[in-house]
Scaffold this motif. Structure first.
Motif, PDB file in Angstrom:
ATOM      1  N   ALA A 306     -21.351 -25.587  -5.111  1.00  0.00           N
ATOM      2  CA  ALA A 306     -22.219 -24.412  -5.061  1.00  0.00           C
ATOM      3  C   ALA A 306     -21.989 -23.614  -3.781  1.00  0.00           C
ATOM      4  N   THR A 307     -21.799 -24.307  -2.667  1.00  0.00           N
ATOM      5  CA  THR A 307     -21.567 -23.596  -1.406  1.00  0.00           C
ATOM      6  C   THR A 307     -20.252 -22.836  -1.437  1.00  0.00           C
ATOM      7  N   LEU A 308     -19.192 -23.468  -1.922  1.00  0.00           N
ATOM      8  CA  LEU A 308     -17.909 -22.776  -2.010  1.00  0.00           C
ATOM      9  C   LEU A 308     -18.019 -21.556  -2.912  1.00  0.00           C
ATOM     10  N   THR A 309     -18.692 -21.707  -4.045  1.00  0.00           N
ATOM     11  CA  THR A 309     -18.858 -20.586  -4.971  1.00  0.00           C
ATOM     12  C   THR A 309     -19.616 -19.445  -4.314  1.00  0.00           C
ATOM     13  N   VAL A 311     -20.033 -18.710  -1.066  1.00  0.00           N
ATOM     14  CA  VAL A 311     -19.295 -18.045   0.008  1.00  0.00           C
ATOM     15  C   VAL A 311     -18.150 -17.211  -0.561  1.00  0.00           C
ATOM     16  N   LEU A 312     -17.521 -17.695  -1.621  1.00  0.00           N
ATOM     17  CA  LEU A 312     -16.495 -16.882  -2.280  1.00  0.00           C
ATOM     18  C   LEU A 312     -17.083 -15.577  -2.819  1.00  0.00           C
ATOM     19  N   LEU A 313     -18.235 -15.668  -3.470  1.00  0.00           N
ATOM     20  CA  LEU A 313     -18.856 -14.469  -4.040  1.00  0.00           C
ATOM     21  C   LEU A 313     -19.201 -13.455  -2.949  1.00  0.00           C
ATOM     22  N   PHE A 314     -19.794 -13.934  -1.864  1.00  0.00           N
ATOM     23  CA  PHE A 314     -20.164 -13.011  -0.797  1.00  0.00           C
ATOM     24  C   PHE A 314     -18.938 -12.484  -0.051  1.00  0.00           C
ATOM     25  N   THR A 315     -17.852 -13.230  -0.073  1.00  0.00           N
ATOM     26  CA  THR A 315     -16.618 -12.744   0.549  1.00  0.00           C
ATOM     27  C   THR A 315     -16.011 -11.600  -0.257  1.00  0.00           C
ATOM     28  N   VAL A 316     -15.855 -11.811  -1.562  1.00  0.00           N
ATOM     29  CA  VAL A 316     -15.162 -10.789  -2.366  1.00  0.00           C
ATOM     30  C   VAL A 316     -16.002  -9.534  -2.557  1.00  0.00           C
ATOM     31  N   THR A 317     -17.326  -9.619  -2.396  1.00  0.00           N
ATOM     32  CA  THR A 317     -18.164  -8.429  -2.546  1.00  0.00           C
ATOM     33  C   THR A 317     -18.468  -7.759  -1.209  1.00  0.00           C
ATOM     34  N   SER A 318     -17.942  -8.313  -0.111  1.00  0.00           N
ATOM     35  CA  SER A 318     -18.238  -7.780   1.213  1.00  0.00           C
ATOM     36  C   SER A 318     -17.438  -6.516   1.498  1.00  0.00           C
ATOM     37  N   ARG A 319     -17.974  -5.712   2.393  1.00  0.00           N
ATOM     38  CA  ARG A 319     -17.231  -4.538   2.867  1.00  0.00           C
ATOM     39  C   ARG A 319     -16.114  -4.941   3.816  1.00  0.00           C
ATOM     40  N   VAL A 320     -16.151  -6.181   4.268  1.00  0.00           N
ATOM     41  CA  VAL A 320     -15.184  -6.681   5.249  1.00  0.00           C
ATOM     42  C   VAL A 320     -14.651  -8.021   4.752  1.00  0.00           C
ATOM     43  N   ILE A 321     -13.328  -8.173   4.721  1.00  0.00           N
ATOM     44  CA  ILE A 321     -12.720  -9.486   4.479  1.00  0.00           C
ATOM     45  C   ILE A 321     -11.703  -9.710   5.579  1.00  0.00           C
ATOM     46  N   SER A 322     -12.189 -10.179   6.715  1.00  0.00           N
ATOM     47  CA  SER A 322     -11.287 -10.478   7.823  1.00  0.00           C
ATOM     48  C   SER A 322     -10.468 -11.722   7.486  1.00  0.00           C
ATOM     49  N   THR A 342     -15.877 -33.193  -8.115  1.00  0.00           N
ATOM     50  CA  THR A 342     -15.859 -31.743  -7.931  1.00  0.00           C
ATOM     51  C   THR A 342     -15.255 -31.028  -9.128  1.00  0.00           C
ATOM     52  N   THR A 343     -15.739 -29.818  -9.344  1.00  0.00           N
ATOM     53  CA  THR A 343     -15.187 -28.958 -10.408  1.00  0.00           C
ATOM     54  C   THR A 343     -14.251 -27.899  -9.836  1.00  0.00           C
ATOM     55  N   GLN A 344     -14.038 -27.934  -8.524  1.00  0.00           N
ATOM     56  CA  GLN A 344     -13.384 -26.805  -7.856  1.00  0.00           C
ATOM     57  C   GLN A 344     -11.928 -27.037  -7.458  1.00  0.00           C
ATOM     58  N   ARG A 345     -11.273 -28.030  -8.036  1.00  0.00           N
ATOM     59  CA  ARG A 345      -9.874 -28.253  -7.679  1.00  0.00           C
ATOM     60  C   ARG A 345      -8.989 -27.040  -7.965  1.00  0.00           C
ATOM     61  N   PRO A 346      -9.103 -26.402  -9.141  1.00  0.00           N
ATOM     62  CA  PRO A 346      -8.260 -25.212  -9.372  1.00  0.00           C
ATOM     63  C   PRO A 346      -8.579 -24.081  -8.403  1.00  0.00           C
ATOM     64  N   VAL A 347      -9.829 -23.990  -7.994  1.00  0.00           N
ATOM     65  CA  VAL A 347     -10.216 -22.961  -7.021  1.00  0.00           C
ATOM     66  C   VAL A 347      -9.554 -23.245  -5.673  1.00  0.00           C
ATOM     67  N   ALA A 348      -9.595 -24.514  -5.259  1.00  0.00           N
ATOM     68  CA  ALA A 348      -8.936 -24.889  -4.013  1.00  0.00           C
ATOM     69  C   ALA A 348      -7.445 -24.571  -4.066  1.00  0.00           C
ATOM     70  N   ALA A 349      -6.833 -24.779  -5.215  1.00  0.00           N
ATOM     71  CA  ALA A 349      -5.407 -24.492  -5.365  1.00  0.00           C
ATOM     72  C   ALA A 349      -5.126 -22.999  -5.205  1.00  0.00           C
ATOM     73  N   LEU A 350      -6.017 -22.142  -5.689  1.00  0.00           N
ATOM     74  CA  LEU A 350      -5.826 -20.696  -5.540  1.00  0.00           C
ATOM     75  C   LEU A 350      -5.984 -20.250  -4.090  1.00  0.00           C
ATOM     76  N   LEU A 351      -6.794 -20.970  -3.334  1.00  0.00           N
ATOM     77  CA  LEU A 351      -7.021 -20.568  -1.948  1.00  0.00           C
ATOM     78  C   LEU A 351      -5.816 -20.815  -1.055  1.00  0.00           C
ATOM     79  N   LEU A 392     -14.359 -15.937  -9.555  1.00  0.00           N
ATOM     80  CA  LEU A 392     -14.787 -15.958 -10.958  1.00  0.00           C
ATOM     81  C   LEU A 392     -14.605 -17.346 -11.568  1.00  0.00           C
ATOM     82  N   LEU A 393     -13.494 -17.998 -11.239  1.00  0.00           N
ATOM     83  CA  LEU A 393     -13.258 -19.345 -11.753  1.00  0.00           C
ATOM     84  C   LEU A 393     -14.293 -20.322 -11.200  1.00  0.00           C
TER      85      LEU A 393
END
Length: 404
Positions: A306-309, A311-322, A342-351, A392-393
């Motif tokens: 949930a935390t990774l999801t 932070v990802l959402l707030f990152t991609v919708t931010s006016r700033v992505i440093s 965990t359900t986020q292995r494919p997400v980790a792979a994309l990062l 989104l994933l």
């Protein structure tokens, strides 16, 4: 567990820990070499260490005089960040720059050790998280050594790892982290309902309130950072910035200026995209609340996922992505990988490719990104496309796994 099993597990863990330590030391020496060598020797890149010895050190001098930066548009951080800026004073035999880098490496090593211990804690755990952190952070080259995001990530990682068994400690760390960089408070989003959530949230509120009170008494202008938030525009590396970069290739008349400590677009339609970004951020917040209300199944990995999801959402919708935002995401993905549930292995792979391409965008080919050449635009389209796909994933997998 029988004595034989304990002995076998210990005999397997020690060589793995040594291998992890060797890889950490080797990669960090490489990152340090990139930092101390003149940038032109290895990379046609800007001097990214200047943020420490010019900006951070300037803030340090103001803080040692008893006040937070006043009327400084670049000071946009909660007051707890001032403590991180002051920590190099603990190593007075080093210069400010040397002490900051040394403490950043110490925080990096602390994260690696915490992830390794979590991965070896018992059944259902995995060493993949520690390996991801150790091997993925160098994808950002030497940038992590000269930003305080490693320290903020360390607080969030420790908060998540403590949340299950020691919710008061996890909540306390989340509250302190929120006072340093805001986003670590999202570590509480996936806390199991009931006593764990109540204890963690109460501890977070208490620790944040106590730290704020202490800083308010010790320093002047403690909340001045709030004045610098509203005027921020569209940073060139954000999602909205990528849209404007493509529009500039097509003839849009806007330009890039250095504002609020980053390169931002100015011109027609920028204000509309700022409001659109804020709308999508609010929509992401509403989705997360809806998930929290409707979730029915919790595993030991749910708080991590949930935390990774979030932070990802707030990152991609931010006016700033440093580029240093990738430090947060890599750290949280590594925490997810410490659990086999965990359900986020494919997400980790994309990062992973997103981090590598971020290093191309800054510092390697930052000139192309600023000017908006076809190469610079292509780099940002791919990097931001990977982040958007990961977000989104992550949402879909979190929603499905929790039976929301």
């Amino acid at each position: 567990m029988t004595t034989q099993k304990v002995a076998a597990r210990t005999s397997n863990t020690v060589p793995a820990a040594r291998a992890l330590g060797v890889v950490w030391l080797t990669t960090r020496l490489g990152m340090f070499a990139l930092l101390v060598l003149p940038s032109g020797d290895l990379l046609d890149a800007p001097d990214i260490g200047g943020e420490v010895y010019r900006i951070y050190y300037g803030w340090y001098e103001q803080l040692t005089r008893g006040g937070f930066p006043f009327d400084d548009v670049m000071w946009q951080y909660p007051p707890g960040a001032g403590l991180v800026i002051l920590t190099p004073a603990a190593l007075p035999w080093l210069t400010y720059f040397q002490a900051f880098v040394a403490l950043t490496l110490a925080a990096d090593a602390l994260v690696a050790r915490a992830l390794a211990r979590a991965g070896a804690a018992g059944y259902g755990r995995s060493a993949a998280g520690a390996w991801m952190w150790v091997c993925a952070l160098p994808l950002l080259l030497h940038l992590p050594l000269v930003r305080y995001d490693v320290q903020a990530t360390a607080i969030a990682v420790l908060a998540l790892l403590a949340l299950h068994r020691r919710p008061v400690l996890g909540g306390t760390l989340a509250g302190l982290g929120a006072m340093v960089k805001v986003w670590p408070v999202l570590t509480l989003l996936g806390a199991p309902r009931g006593r764990t959530t109540r204890e963690a949230c109460a501890a977070a509120a208490a620790s944040a309130a106590v730290l704020l009170a202490v800083l308010t008494l010790a320093f002047s202008h403690t909340l001045d950072f709030l004045r610098q938030q509203g005027g921020r525009g569209v940073q060139i590396e954000s999602m909205a910035g990528t849209v404007l970069s493509l529009a500039r290739l097509a003839g849009w008349s806007g330009r890039v200026e250095y504002r609020y400590g980053s390169m931002e677009f100015t011109g027609p339609y920028v204000s509309a995209l700022v409001h659109a970004s804020l709308f999508f951020t609010a929509a992401a917040f509403c989705w997360l609340l809806l998930w929290r209300v409707r979730a029915r199944r919790w595993t030991t990995a749910t708080p991590f996922d949930a935390t990774l999801t979030a932070v990802l959402l707030f990152t991609v919708t931010s006016r700033v992505i440093s580029p240093q935002y990738l430090i947060w995401l890599l750290g949280l993905a590594a925490v997810c990988l410490t659990s086999r549930a965990t359900t986020q292995r494919p997400v980790a792979a994309l990062l992973l490719p997103a981090a590598a391409i971020s290093a191309l965008a800054y510092p390697v080919l930052y000139g192309d990104v600023v000017v908006g050449t076809p190469l610079g635009c292509a780099i940002m389209v791919v990097r931001n496309g990977l982040l958007l796909g990961a977000a989104l994933l992550a949402c879909r997998r979190l929603w499905t796994a929790s039976g929301a």
